[in-house]
Enzyme design. Structure first.
Site, PDB file in Angstrom:
ATOM      1  N   ARG A  16       0.859  -1.183   0.000  1.00  6.80           N
ATOM      2  CA  ARG A  16       0.000   0.000   0.000  1.00  6.80           C
ATOM      3  C   ARG A  16       0.893   1.232   0.000  1.00  6.80           C
ATOM      4  NH1 ARG A  16      -1.241   2.536   4.613  1.00  6.80           N
ATOM      5  NH2 ARG A  16      -1.161   0.681   5.928  1.00  6.80           N
ATOM      6  N   HIS A  41      -3.630   4.059   4.749  1.00  6.21           N
ATOM      7  CA  HIS A  41      -4.661   3.015   4.858  1.00  6.21           C
ATOM      8  C   HIS A  41      -6.005   3.577   4.402  1.00  6.21           C
ATOM      9  CE1 HIS A  41      -7.127  -0.231   6.380  1.00  6.21           C
ATOM     10  NE2 HIS A  41      -7.812   0.640   7.094  1.00  6.21           N
ATOM     11  N   TYR A  51       4.022   5.164  11.526  1.00  3.55           N
ATOM     12  CA  TYR A  51       4.365   3.763  11.806  1.00  3.55           C
ATOM     13  C   TYR A  51       5.251   3.098  10.748  1.00  3.55           C
ATOM     14  CZ  TYR A  51       0.181   3.184   8.844  1.00  3.55           C
ATOM     15  OH  TYR A  51      -0.752   3.267   7.836  1.00  3.55           O
TER      16      TYR A  51
END
Length: 362
Positions: free
Chosen positions: A257, A261, A270
């Site tokens: 990705r 998200h 993160y």
């Protein structure tokens, strides 16, 4: 205590186009030039829609959505392998494949602005709408597959989900039922390395996600999910097996990705920029374009023309979406069951009565 060897198990991995677009000719699937070019168009259209939606969302003209940039090969390659009579059962990052199956661009725009009309695909009736609850759609897919088998249909189901869904109970229940009843279902896992902010190595100790098929006595294969040809071939083989009575298959497409998200997420919290850039170098669109160029099917002029054509197509869809006013407030009640149901109709009446009462007090 004596022991008996019950068998050896293994999982195969497939890549046909490497990161530079170099082809393994021994594995190249049989495709017409029209199919090859159509696949590229589908991926490029999805990338443009994705980036246009991001701008609309940042401008306050669209709600939160889950970008698909970087995962176009997985969704589009699988869609190309499907027949119109097959069921396409997505999660929330598969609109590239839905577009290839005839779902209109404005449908995804309507859906992400909260209109139920965005879940109705007149041009692609066997394409289900987005499933937000992680893993829930796998059970729906198995039900569809089991029903088709009972009816003797020469069709199958492809259901999509992320790596995070393999940690859900629904995943295991669906694979178990499909295997027991040999339902014609292809379980397609888009392993994009992150379940929102949870990395893959914090989800499972399994070396691959494809090996989870072994417990359910079904084939499991891992493919390079940024290689559209490998995705197409693996999906087609699984669909051929399913339609011929061979039962389900689990495909793990290793992809990434490249964006957030959802547009409510900040991935810089993160994961590192170095990791993201490493995957940008594996961009499925760049890889596949090099493949087309190597076959003499593509060049800079064709690229510019297609980009202009797609931009115009997307802008026209945005215009139709923003001009539409004929929304039906009780539309969601129309699609709970295939036929009218007394209980649902009672809920519809109660809902409309409440809206009318609130409007009269305003």
């Amino acid at each position: 205590m004596p022991t008996t060897e019950l068998g050896t198990f293994s999982v195969s991995s497939m890549q046909i186009l490497d990161e530079e677009g170099r082809l393994d000719e021994s594995l190249e699937p049989e495709l017409t030039d029209e199919q090859r070019l159509g696949l590229y168009r589908g991926m490029l259209l999805a990338r443009e829609v994705d980036q246009r939606m991001l701008k609309l969302q940042r401008q306050g003209r669209l709600g939160t959505f889950a970008p698909s940039t970087g995962q176009e090969a997985s969704s589009c390659g699988a869609a190309l392998a499907m027949r119109e009579s097959d069921w396409f059962v997505p999660s929330f990052r598969e609109f590239p494949g839905a577009l290839m199956r005839g779902a209109p661009i404005e449908a995804t725009l309507l859906y992400h602005n909260g209109y139920e009309e965005g879940n109705v695909f007149d041009g692609s009736p066997r394409t289900l709408p987005v499933a937000v609850i992680v893993g829930s759609q796998l059970l729906h897919a198995v039900g569809l597959g089991h029903a088709m088998k009972q009816k003797g249909e020469d069709s199958a189901v492809v259901t999509f989900f992320g790596d995070g869904a393999t940690s859900q109970g629904d995943f295991h229940e669906a694979l178990n039922f499909a295997s027991v009843w040999q339902a014609p279902v292809v379980f397609f896992c888009q392993n994009n390395q992150w379940a929102i902010s949870l990395p893959r190595d914090k989800q499972t100790r399994s070396r691959t996600l494809a090996q989870k098929a072994i417990a359910y006595e079904m084939p499991g294969v891992q493919v390079d999910g940024n290689d559209a040809l490998a995705v197409y071939r693996a999906t087609k083989e699984a669909l051929d097996r399913a339609r011929s009575g061979g039962g389900p298959t689990l495909i793990e497409a290793v992809t990434y990705r490249l964006m957030m998200h959802t547009t409510a997420d900040d991935p810089t919290k993160y994961r590192t920029e170095e990791e993201v850039q490493a995957w940008w170098r594996k961009d499925p669109l760049v890889r596949y374009r090099r493949y087309l160029e190597s076959r003499g099917l593509w060049d800079g002029g064709r690229q510019e023309a297609l980009e202009a054509e797609i931009r115009a197509e997307v802008e026209a869809a945005v215009k139709r979406f923003e001009e539409r006013k004929d929304f039906k407030i009780d539309e969601p009640f129309d699609h709970v069951f295939g036929a009218r149901d007394q209980g649902i109709e009672a809920q519809r009446r109660a809902f409309l009565d409440r809206i009318e009462a609130e409007a009269s007090r305003a």
